[in-house]
Design an enzyme around this catalytic site. Structure first.
Site, short mmCIF file in Angstrom:
data_model
loop_
_atom_site.label_atom_id
_atom_site.label_comp_id
_atom_site.label_asym_id
_atom_site.label_seq_id
_atom_site.Cartn_x
_atom_site.Cartn_y
_atom_site.Cartn_z
N THR A 148 77.99 -31.23 -17.00
CA THR A 148 77.96 -30.11 -17.95
C THR A 148 78.39 -28.84 -17.23
O THR A 148 78.12 -28.67 -16.05
CB THR A 148 76.53 -29.95 -18.50
OG1 THR A 148 76.19 -31.13 -19.23
CG2 THR A 148 76.41 -28.74 -19.43
N GLY B 99 71.80 -26.34 -13.00
CA GLY B 99 71.00 -25.92 -14.14
C GLY B 99 71.40 -24.59 -14.72
O GLY B 99 70.82 -24.13 -15.70
N LYS C 164 81.09 -21.61 -4.64
CA LYS C 164 79.79 -22.27 -4.79
C LYS C 164 79.21 -22.74 -3.44
O LYS C 164 78.05 -23.13 -3.38
CB LYS C 164 79.92 -23.48 -5.72
CG LYS C 164 80.51 -23.17 -7.10
CD LYS C 164 79.60 -22.31 -7.90
CE LYS C 164 80.08 -22.02 -9.31
NZ LYS C 164 80.13 -23.16 -10.19
N ASP D 31 75.92 -25.04 -9.20
CA ASP D 31 75.84 -23.58 -9.05
C ASP D 31 75.88 -23.18 -7.59
O ASP D 31 76.40 -22.11 -7.26
CB ASP D 31 74.55 -23.06 -9.71
CG ASP D 31 74.55 -23.38 -11.19
OD1 ASP D 31 75.48 -22.93 -11.89
OD2 ASP D 31 73.66 -24.12 -11.65
N THR E 289 83.29 -26.26 -15.20
CA THR E 289 84.10 -27.11 -14.32
C THR E 289 84.11 -28.55 -14.85
O THR E 289 85.15 -29.20 -14.89
CB THR E 289 83.55 -27.07 -12.88
OG1 THR E 289 83.18 -25.73 -12.55
CG2 THR E 289 84.58 -27.57 -11.88
N GLU F 248 71.18 -33.99 -16.29
CA GLU F 248 72.12 -34.12 -15.16
C GLU F 248 71.47 -34.89 -14.02
O GLU F 248 72.11 -35.74 -13.38
CB GLU F 248 72.57 -32.74 -14.68
CG GLU F 248 73.50 -32.05 -15.66
CD GLU F 248 73.80 -30.61 -15.30
OE1 GLU F 248 74.85 -30.12 -15.70
OE2 GLU F 248 72.98 -29.97 -14.62
C1 5RP Z 1 74.74 -27.10 -15.86
C2 5RP Z 1 75.09 -27.11 -14.42
C3 5RP Z 1 76.49 -26.79 -14.08
O1 5RP Z 1 77.05 -27.87 -13.40
C4 5RP Z 1 76.51 -25.58 -13.21
O2 5RP Z 1 75.86 -24.53 -13.90
C5 5RP Z 1 77.94 -25.17 -12.85
O3 5RP Z 1 78.59 -24.72 -13.99
P1 5RP Z 1 80.05 -24.14 -13.93
O4 5RP Z 1 80.96 -25.26 -13.61
O5 5RP Z 1 80.28 -23.55 -15.30
O6 5RP Z 1 80.08 -23.06 -12.86
O7 5RP Z 1 74.31 -27.37 -13.56
O8 5RP Z 1 73.37 -27.32 -16.04
#
Ligand code: 5RP
Length: 230
Positions: free
Chosen positions: A28, A97, A123, A86, A31, A105
């Site tokens: 989710t 999260g 990241k 994140d 990315t 997840e």
């Molecule tokens: C969702 C997540 C996502 O993988 C995380 O927030 C990274 O998101 P993004 O790819 O939009 O930076 O843990 O619960």
């Protein structure tokens, strides 16, 4: 390259881990969504996979793009999960999260033989904790759970604001019907100790520290894509 382009590059590289016939956990976030778009092109070209989405949001995108879906009940063992993060430290301990899907997840990643994390280079961190740690909690006894989290953190020398996540002015509710507390503890030197302490609190459903789940991280930067192993 802008952030979106880097996410697409990481997602594209992760496709190299996907083989026809695989049972795939699908993450989710922005990315992971780029990965779904690229995966959909492969499926349209004849690749046969079955996906287990980690959120209703991802499920909706997969349906829109005709990516075949299953549930974890129908398909309880997965070959590979591809998901974003994140924060990622050098041991591939993750904070996840930010998109509010950490519980599903983590369940999906734990049911997978391998987990490939896809991200842009922003990241990567030496020590987790710059990004507030999402903690999924049961709505019942929210205040008591907050106090218990603060006490547990304090015992580990950690402190900082605990903020109940909101979305469009309303309390954010996860796909599982829970709330999320974003904990700004700052640097988390001992992730195992914090994980254990949070798991010991009854009102905590799960937290966003992913320990020992990621197999490889595919990181896109301005100088190309590289892999990081634990
Ligand atoms: C969702 C997540 C996502 O993988 C995380 O927030 C990274 O998101 P993004 O790819 O939009 O930076 O843990 O619960």
């Amino acid at each position: 390259m802008d952030a979106k382009a880097l996410k697409i590059e990481a997602a594209r590289a992760a496709l190299g881990y996907v083989e026809s016939g695989m049972r795939l956990g699908i993450g989710t976030g922005s990315t992971a969504e780029e990965f779904v778009r690229l995966l959909a092109e492969k499926v349209a070209g004849g690749m046969q996979i079955i996906g287990v989405p980690t959120s209703e949001r991802t499920a909706a995108l997969c349906r829109e793009l005709s990516v075949p879906l299953s549930t974890l009940d129908e398909t309880p063992e997965l070959d590979l999960t591809i998901d974003g993060a994140d924060e990622i430290d050098p041991e591939l301990t993750l904070v996840k999260g930010g998109g509010g899907a950490l519980l599903r997840e983590k369940i999906v990643a734990a049911a997978s033989t391998r987990m490939v994390v896809i991200a842009d280079q922003t990241k990567l961190v030496d020590t987790l904790g710059r990004f507030p740690l999402p903690i999924e909690v049961n709505p019942f006894g929210l205040k008591a759970t907050e106090i218990a989290i603060a006490k547990a953190a304090d015992k580990l020398g950690l402190s900082g604001p605990l903020v109940l996540r909101k979305s469009a002015g309303e309390t954010f509710v996860t796909d599982g019907g829970h709330f999320i507390i974003d904990a700004s503890f700052g640097r988390i030197p001992d992730t195992r100790a914090l994980s254990d302490a949070l798991h010991a609190i009854p009102g905590v459903v799960e937290h966003g520290l992913f320990l020992g789940l990621a197999t490889v991280a595919v990181i896109a930067g301005s100088d190309g894509v590289r892999t990081v192993h634990p």
